[in-house]
Design an enzyme around this catalytic site. Structure first.
Site, PDB file in Angstrom:
ATOM      1  N   GLU A   1      -9.385   4.917  20.685  1.00 31.26           N
ATOM      2  CA  GLU A   1      -9.696   5.803  19.544  1.00 31.26           C
ATOM      3  C   GLU A   1     -11.195   6.091  19.614  1.00 31.26           C
ATOM      4  OE1 GLU A   1      -9.143   4.011  15.666  1.00 31.26           O
ATOM      5  OE2 GLU A   1      -9.411   5.925  14.614  1.00 31.26           O
TER       6      GLU A   1
ATOM      7  N   HIS B   1       2.741   6.647  13.559  1.00 32.51           N
ATOM      8  CA  HIS B   1       1.397   6.089  13.335  1.00 32.51           C
ATOM      9  C   HIS B   1       0.948   6.466  11.930  1.00 32.51           C
ATOM     10  CE1 HIS B   1      -2.917   5.460  15.172  1.00 32.51           C
ATOM     11  NE2 HIS B   1      -2.854   5.054  13.910  1.00 32.51           N
TER      12      HIS B   1
HETATM   13  N1  HPA Z   1      -8.035   2.800  13.442  1.00 34.71           N
HETATM   14  C1  HPA Z   1      -8.134   1.472  13.342  1.00 34.71           C
HETATM   15  N2  HPA Z   1      -7.732   0.812  12.262  1.00 34.71           N
HETATM   16  C2  HPA Z   1      -7.200   1.486  11.259  1.00 34.71           C
HETATM   17  C3  HPA Z   1      -7.055   2.846  11.313  1.00 34.71           C
HETATM   18  C4  HPA Z   1      -7.496   3.541  12.473  1.00 34.71           C
HETATM   19  O1  HPA Z   1      -7.415   4.783  12.625  1.00 34.71           O
HETATM   20  N3  HPA Z   1      -6.498   3.228  10.147  1.00 34.71           N
HETATM   21  C5  HPA Z   1      -6.277   2.113   9.435  1.00 34.71           C
HETATM   22  N4  HPA Z   1      -6.706   1.058  10.101  1.00 34.71           N
HETATM   23 ZN    ZN Z   2      -4.345   4.042  12.980  1.00 38.18          ZN
END
Ligand code: HPA
Ligand code: ZN
Length: 346
Positions: A208, A25
Site C-alpha cells: 500500500e 477489502h
Molecule cells: N491500511 C492499513 N490498515 C488499515 C487500513 C489500510 O488501508 N484501513 C484500516 N486499517
Molecule cells: Zn485496508
C-alpha cells in the site's frame, strides 16, 4: 463469457452500479459514519474530542496512512456492546445491497477493542449476527476476516488468536493491517504459520505504502492467498509476472489510495496497468466512511478518471467472485448472474 459488448461512456456508470459484485477489502470499523459515531458515543456515554459531526468530518484530511489510522482508531472507541457492532455492520450491509454487492468479506480489528476491555465474544458475536441477518434479509452473503494489527507484537497477535479460537466457526480468515512501513509481513511468520495449520484463509495488506519486498514476503513467507492493496507491485516487473502467473488477487482501493496520497489523483492510478498486465485486480472501498465513497463510488469515480471500459468492468467484477472465499458452486452462480447482466444491458 469471452465477449463483452462495447458500452457507451455515458452508460458505463449505470453498468458499474448494476453489475453484481463482491467486496473483499472493507474494514468494518471504517464504515462507521460520523453520525453513527456520535449516536453510539451518546448511547454509551463516551466523550469525543470533537464538538459535532461536522467538526469530526472536517478532521478527515489525511496526508498518509498513519494520519488516517490515528483518527480511525479514535472513532472505533465508541463501540462497546454487541449491539454496537451489530448496528455498525447492518448499516454497511444496507448500503452494500444498494450497490449490488452480493457477497462481502469483512475485516475487523479485535485488538482495537480488546485493548479497551471489550471482549472478543462481544465483537465477534455482534458482527456475526449482522452477517447472518444480511444473508437472510438482504440476500448478501458475508464472512469475517480477523486482522492482526502489525504495529503491535507477534506475541500480542498470538494472544489474540487464542482469544478468537472459541469462535473459530465464525471467522473465515486472518489478515494483517495497520501501519505498514517498518512492520514487514515477516514480523508475523510464526503466527501466520499457526493460522495456516488451523485452516484459516490468509491475506495481508502489503504494497500500500510499503515496498514490493513486502508483497514478496507476504506471498513467500506468510503464504497469503490475496494481497490487500498491492499497488506498489508495479514497481517490480518480476513481481508483476509472479502475481499474474499465480493469479494472486489484489484488493485495490482507489479512493483510499487517493485520500491517503498514494497517488496524486485517480487519473494517475495504476488499476488499468495492473489489469492489462493480467493481474487479478479487484475494486474495493477499504474505509468508505473516511475516504468519501462506498463501492459503487470507487468504481464510478475511477472509471470516470481513466481509460477503463466495459471489458475492464467485467473483469473486475468477475475477479471479485473468483478471488472470494465462497465455494465453487456459489462462484459459478454469481458469475452466471454477472454474465446475464452484461448480456442484457442496454
Ligand atoms: N491500511 C492499513 N490498515 C488499515 C487500513 C489500510 O488501508 N484501513 C484500516 N486499517
Ligand atoms: Zn485496508
Amino acid at each position: 463469457m469471452n465477449l463483452v459488448k462495447p458500452v457507451a461512456a455515458d452508460r458505463l456508470p449505470a453498468l458499474l452500479r448494476q453489475m453484481p459484485k463482491a467486496e473483499l477489502h472493507i474494514h468494518i470499523e471504517g464504515s462507521l459514519e460520523p453520525e453513527l459515531i456520535f449516536a453510539l458515543a451518546r448511547r454509551n456515554g463516551v466523550a469525543l474530542p470533537y464538538a459535532s459531526v461536522d467538526e469530526l468530518r472536517s478532521a478527515y484530511a489525511f496526508t498518509n496512512l498513519q494520519s488516517f489510522l490515528d483518527i480511525y482508531y479514535a472513532g472505533a472507541s465508541v463501540l462497546i456492546t454487541e449491539q454496537d457492532f451489530y448496528d455498525m455492520a447492518r448499516a454497511y450491509f444496507a448500503g452494500a445491497a444498494q450497490d449490488n454487492v452480493v457477497h462481502a468479506e469483512l475485516f475487523f480489528d479485535p485488538q482495537t477493542h480488546t485493548a479497551r476491555g471489550v471482549s472478543m465474544e462481544t465483537v465477534v458475536n455482534g458482527l456475526h449476527r449482522a452477517c447472518v441477518d444480511a444473508e437472510a434479509e438482504l440476500g448478501v452473503s458475508a464472512s469475517l476476516i480477523l486482522c492482526f494489527l502489525r504495529h503491535l507484537s507477534e506475541e500480542d497477535a498470538f494472544e489474540t488468536l487464542e482469544q478468537a479460537l472459541p469462535f473459530r466457526e465464525k471467522i473465515i480468515g486472518i489478515g494483517l493491517d495497520s501501519g505498514e512501513v517498518g512492520n514487514p509481513p515477516e514480523k508475523f511468520t510464526r503466527v501466520f504459520a499457526r493460522c495456516r495449520e488451523l485452516g484459516f484463509h490468509l491475506v495481508a495488506h502489503a504494497g500500500e505504502e510499503g515496498p514490493p519486498a513486502y508483497v514478496w514476503t507476504a506471498l513467500d513467507v506468510l503464504k497469503v492467498e490475496r494481497i490487500d492493496h498491492g499497488v506498489q507491485s508495479s514497481k517490480d516487473a518480476l513481481l508483476m509476472q509472479r502475481l499474474a502467473k499465480d493469479r494472486i488477487a489484489l484488493t485495490v482501493c482507489p479512493l483510499s489510495n487517493l485520500k491517503l496520497c498514494v497517488f496524486p489523483d485517480l487519473a494517475s492510478h495504476n488499476l488499468r496497468q495492473l489489469l492489462d498486465a493480467g493481474l487479478a485486480a479487484t475494486v474495493n472501498s477499504d474505509d468508505p466512511a473516511y475516504f468519501g465513497g462506498y463501492l459503487n463510488e470507487n468504481f464510478t469515480q475511477t472509471f470516470a478518471a481513466g481509460p477503463l471500459n466495459a471489458e475492464h468492468a467485467y473483469r473486475l467484477a468477475r475477479n471479485s467472485f473468483e478471488a472470494s472465499f465462497i465455494d465453487d458452486a456459489a462462484k459459478a452462480r454469481h458469475i452466471g448472474r454477472l454474465d446475464e447482466t452484461f448480456a442484457t444491458f442496454q
